[in-house]
Design a protein around this motif. Structure first.
Motif, PDB file in Angstrom:
ATOM      1  N   MET A   1       0.811  -1.196   0.000  1.00 36.16           N
ATOM      2  CA  MET A   1       0.000   0.000   0.000  1.00 36.16           C
ATOM      3  C   MET A   1       0.855   1.260   0.000  1.00 36.16           C
ATOM      4  O   MET A   1       0.464   2.261  -0.576  1.00 36.16           O
ATOM      5  N   LEU A   2       2.008   1.194   0.638  1.00 33.15           N
ATOM      6  CA  LEU A   2       2.867   2.370   0.723  1.00 33.15           C
ATOM      7  C   LEU A   2       3.950   2.387  -0.348  1.00 33.15           C
ATOM      8  O   LEU A   2       4.696   3.347  -0.452  1.00 33.15           O
ATOM      9  N   GLY A   3       4.052   1.314  -1.115  1.00 36.58           N
ATOM     10  CA  GLY A   3       5.079   1.246  -2.144  1.00 36.58           C
ATOM     11  C   GLY A   3       6.476   1.050  -1.590  1.00 36.58           C
ATOM     12  O   GLY A   3       7.455   1.444  -2.201  1.00 36.58           O
ATOM     13  N   ILE A   4       6.561   0.409  -0.443  1.00 36.36           N
ATOM     14  CA  ILE A   4       7.863   0.194   0.207  1.00 36.36           C
ATOM     15  C   ILE A   4       8.523  -1.038  -0.396  1.00 36.36           C
ATOM     16  O   ILE A   4       7.871  -2.052  -0.636  1.00 36.36           O
ATOM     17  N   LEU A   5       9.805  -0.934  -0.632  1.00 38.86           N
ATOM     18  CA  LEU A   5      10.541  -2.033  -1.256  1.00 38.86           C
ATOM     19  C   LEU A   5      10.540  -3.296  -0.394  1.00 38.86           C
ATOM     20  O   LEU A   5      10.651  -3.221   0.827  1.00 38.86           O
ATOM     21  N   VAL A   6      10.425  -4.432  -1.062  1.00 35.86           N
ATOM     22  CA  VAL A   6      10.566  -5.714  -0.372  1.00 35.86           C
ATOM     23  C   VAL A   6      11.791  -6.459  -0.880  1.00 35.86           C
ATOM     24  O   VAL A   6      12.039  -7.584  -0.473  1.00 35.86           O
ATOM     25  N   ASP A   7      12.523  -5.827  -1.764  1.00 40.14           N
ATOM     26  CA  ASP A   7      13.803  -6.394  -2.171  1.00 40.14           C
ATOM     27  C   ASP A   7      14.880  -5.349  -1.894  1.00 40.14           C
ATOM     28  O   ASP A   7      14.605  -4.173  -1.778  1.00 40.14           O
ATOM     29  N   GLY A   8      16.072  -5.817  -1.742  1.00 37.31           N
ATOM     30  CA  GLY A   8      17.176  -4.930  -1.382  1.00 37.31           C
ATOM     31  C   GLY A   8      17.967  -5.551  -0.251  1.00 37.31           C
ATOM     32  O   GLY A   8      17.819  -6.737   0.061  1.00 37.31           O
ATOM     33  N   LEU A   9      18.796  -4.747   0.370  1.00 41.12           N
ATOM     34  CA  LEU A   9      19.617  -5.230   1.475  1.00 41.12           C
ATOM     35  C   LEU A   9      18.755  -5.544   2.693  1.00 41.12           C
ATOM     36  O   LEU A   9      17.753  -4.880   2.941  1.00 41.12           O
ATOM     37  N   PHE A  10      19.160  -6.547   3.427  1.00 40.31           N
ATOM     38  CA  PHE A  10      18.455  -6.890   4.656  1.00 40.31           C
ATOM     39  C   PHE A  10      18.664  -5.793   5.691  1.00 40.31           C
ATOM     40  O   PHE A  10      19.738  -5.219   5.789  1.00 40.31           O
ATOM     41  N   VAL A  11      17.642  -5.540   6.473  1.00 43.48           N
ATOM     42  CA  VAL A  11      17.736  -4.547   7.548  1.00 43.48           C
ATOM     43  C   VAL A  11      18.214  -5.289   8.793  1.00 43.48           C
ATOM     44  O   VAL A  11      17.428  -5.737   9.616  1.00 43.48           O
ATOM     45  N   ILE A  12      19.516  -5.451   8.862  1.00 46.39           N
ATOM     46  CA  ILE A  12      20.150  -6.144   9.984  1.00 46.39           C
ATOM     47  C   ILE A  12      21.156  -5.173  10.581  1.00 46.39           C
ATOM     48  O   ILE A  12      22.092  -4.760   9.914  1.00 46.39           O
ATOM     49  N   GLY A  13      20.926  -4.798  11.809  1.00 46.75           N
ATOM     50  CA  GLY A  13      21.807  -3.824  12.429  1.00 46.75           C
ATOM     51  C   GLY A  13      22.126  -4.193  13.857  1.00 46.75           C
ATOM     52  O   GLY A  13      21.787  -5.266  14.341  1.00 46.75           O
ATOM     53  N   LYS A  14      22.734  -3.265  14.532  1.00 41.28           N
ATOM     54  CA  LYS A  14      23.120  -3.461  15.923  1.00 41.28           C
ATOM     55  C   LYS A  14      22.018  -2.956  16.832  1.00 41.28           C
ATOM     56  O   LYS A  14      21.339  -1.976  16.522  1.00 41.28           O
ATOM     57  N   THR A  15      21.839  -3.634  17.939  1.00 35.16           N
ATOM     58  CA  THR A  15      20.846  -3.198  18.920  1.00 35.16           C
ATOM     59  C   THR A  15      21.501  -2.728  20.204  1.00 35.16           C
ATOM     60  O   THR A  15      20.829  -2.213  21.079  1.00 35.16           O
ATOM     61  N   ASP A  16      22.813  -2.897  20.309  1.00 38.06           N
ATOM     62  CA  ASP A  16      23.521  -2.558  21.546  1.00 38.06           C
ATOM     63  C   ASP A  16      24.365  -1.296  21.400  1.00 38.06           C
ATOM     64  O   ASP A  16      25.364  -1.123  22.081  1.00 38.06           O
ATOM     65  N   LEU A  17      23.965  -0.413  20.526  1.00 40.16           N
ATOM     66  CA  LEU A  17      24.696   0.835  20.330  1.00 40.16           C
ATOM     67  C   LEU A  17      24.469   1.784  21.503  1.00 40.16           C
ATOM     68  O   LEU A  17      23.511   1.633  22.256  1.00 40.16           O
ATOM     69  N   GLN A  18      25.313   2.759  21.627  1.00 39.11           N
ATOM     70  CA  GLN A  18      25.092   3.840  22.594  1.00 39.11           C
ATOM     71  C   GLN A  18      24.177   4.840  21.901  1.00 39.11           C
ATOM     72  O   GLN A  18      24.635   5.703  21.139  1.00 39.11           O
ATOM     73  N   TRP A  19      22.877   4.712  22.152  1.00 37.84           N
ATOM     74  CA  TRP A  19      21.878   5.441  21.391  1.00 37.84           C
ATOM     75  C   TRP A  19      21.947   6.941  21.605  1.00 37.84           C
ATOM     76  O   TRP A  19      21.599   7.705  20.707  1.00 37.84           O
ATOM     77  N   ASN A  20      22.418   7.378  22.761  1.00 36.05           N
ATOM     78  CA  ASN A  20      22.570   8.817  22.958  1.00 36.05           C
ATOM     79  C   ASN A  20      23.625   9.380  22.007  1.00 36.05           C
ATOM     80  O   ASN A  20      23.469  10.468  21.465  1.00 36.05           O
ATOM     81  N   MET A  21      24.688   8.613  21.759  1.00 34.93           N
ATOM     82  CA  MET A  21      25.730   9.044  20.827  1.00 34.93           C
ATOM     83  C   MET A  21      25.225   8.986  19.380  1.00 34.93           C
ATOM     84  O   MET A  21      25.571   9.837  18.562  1.00 34.93           O
ATOM     85  N   VAL A  22      24.420   7.989  19.067  1.00 37.79           N
ATOM     86  CA  VAL A  22      23.831   7.883  17.730  1.00 37.79           C
ATOM     87  C   VAL A  22      22.944   9.101  17.466  1.00 37.79           C
ATOM     88  O   VAL A  22      22.981   9.691  16.386  1.00 37.79           O
ATOM     89  N   CYS A  23      22.157   9.483  18.465  1.00 43.52           N
ATOM     90  CA  CYS A  23      21.303  10.671  18.328  1.00 43.52           C
ATOM     91  C   CYS A  23      22.140  11.922  18.090  1.00 43.52           C
ATOM     92  O   CYS A  23      21.815  12.740  17.225  1.00 43.52           O
ATOM     93  N   ARG A  24      23.205  12.061  18.851  1.00 38.73           N
ATOM     94  CA  ARG A  24      24.058  13.244  18.700  1.00 38.73           C
ATOM     95  C   ARG A  24      24.689  13.282  17.314  1.00 38.73           C
ATOM     96  O   ARG A  24      24.727  14.324  16.664  1.00 38.73           O
ATOM     97  N   GLU A  25      25.164  12.126  16.846  1.00 37.05           N
ATOM     98  CA  GLU A  25      25.839  12.075  15.555  1.00 37.05           C
ATOM     99  C   GLU A  25      24.872  12.264  14.380  1.00 37.05           C
ATOM    100  O   GLU A  25      25.165  13.010  13.448  1.00 37.05           O
ATOM    101  N   LEU A  26      23.717  11.606  14.413  1.00 35.92           N
ATOM    102  CA  LEU A  26      22.839  11.601  13.250  1.00 35.92           C
ATOM    103  C   LEU A  26      21.689  12.604  13.316  1.00 35.92           C
ATOM    104  O   LEU A  26      21.125  12.962  12.283  1.00 35.92           O
ATOM    105  N   LEU A  27      21.317  13.029  14.528  1.00 32.18           N
ATOM    106  CA  LEU A  27      20.239  14.010  14.659  1.00 32.18           C
ATOM    107  C   LEU A  27      20.736  15.372  15.145  1.00 32.18           C
ATOM    108  O   LEU A  27      20.007  16.348  15.134  1.00 32.18           O
ATOM    109  N   GLY A  28      21.976  15.395  15.636  1.00 36.00           N
ATOM    110  CA  GLY A  28      22.553  16.652  16.082  1.00 36.00           C
ATOM    111  C   GLY A  28      22.204  17.044  17.504  1.00 36.00           C
ATOM    112  O   GLY A  28      22.587  18.109  17.959  1.00 36.00           O
TER     113      GLY A  28
END
Length: 133
Positions: A1-28
């Motif tokens: 319904m939203l036209g979201i891709l179902v092919d491409g790279l797998f969404v496999i990432g880390k879950t144990d990151l320091q999320w406060n640092m991720v926020c600072r780096e990627l959201l400012g």
């Protein structure tokens, strides 16, 4: 319904990151420290309060804003959109930061199979909700 891709790279990432640092780096912006044993914390694991994010991004970037500021605003809007439509959970006031790690730079987001990831997320939450306890 939203036209979201179902092919491409797998969404496999880390879950144990320091999320406060991720926020600072990627959201400012870095959320304040976690308040132990409290539901008032801005950041809880990999989930952050919508209201806190909204307060930082309610004002659109200036017309002459640099590329990094524009990327931060785009990441914010994609994160909220993904959290509200694709990766929602039972909380009404928090959004998962997990997709954020795949949006650096923002153009990387096109490579991933977000439809498959959303389906896996849905199955995981249905499984959790079906437990007797």
């Amino acid at each position: 319904m939203l036209g979201i891709l179902v092919d491409g790279l797998f969404v496999i990432g880390k879950t144990d990151l320091q999320w406060n640092m991720v926020c600072r780096e990627l959201l400012g912006h870095e959320p304040p420290p976690v308040i132990l044993n409290s539901n008032r914390s801005i950041l809880a694991g990999a989930r952050i309060r919508y209201k806190w994010l909204e307060a930082w991004f309610v004002i659109p970037p200036a017309a002459n804003a640099g590329d990094e500021v524009m990327q931060q605003h785009a990441r914010y809007h994609l994160l909220v959109w993904m959290g509200a439509l694709l990766f929602m959970d039972k909380s009404a006031d928090r959004v998962s930061l997990l997709p954020l790690q795949f949006l650096n730079p923002i153009s990387n987001g096109r490579q991933y199979s977000w439809g498959s990831a959303a389906l896996a997320w849905l199955y995981r939450h249905i499984c959790s909700a079906s437990k007797k306890d």
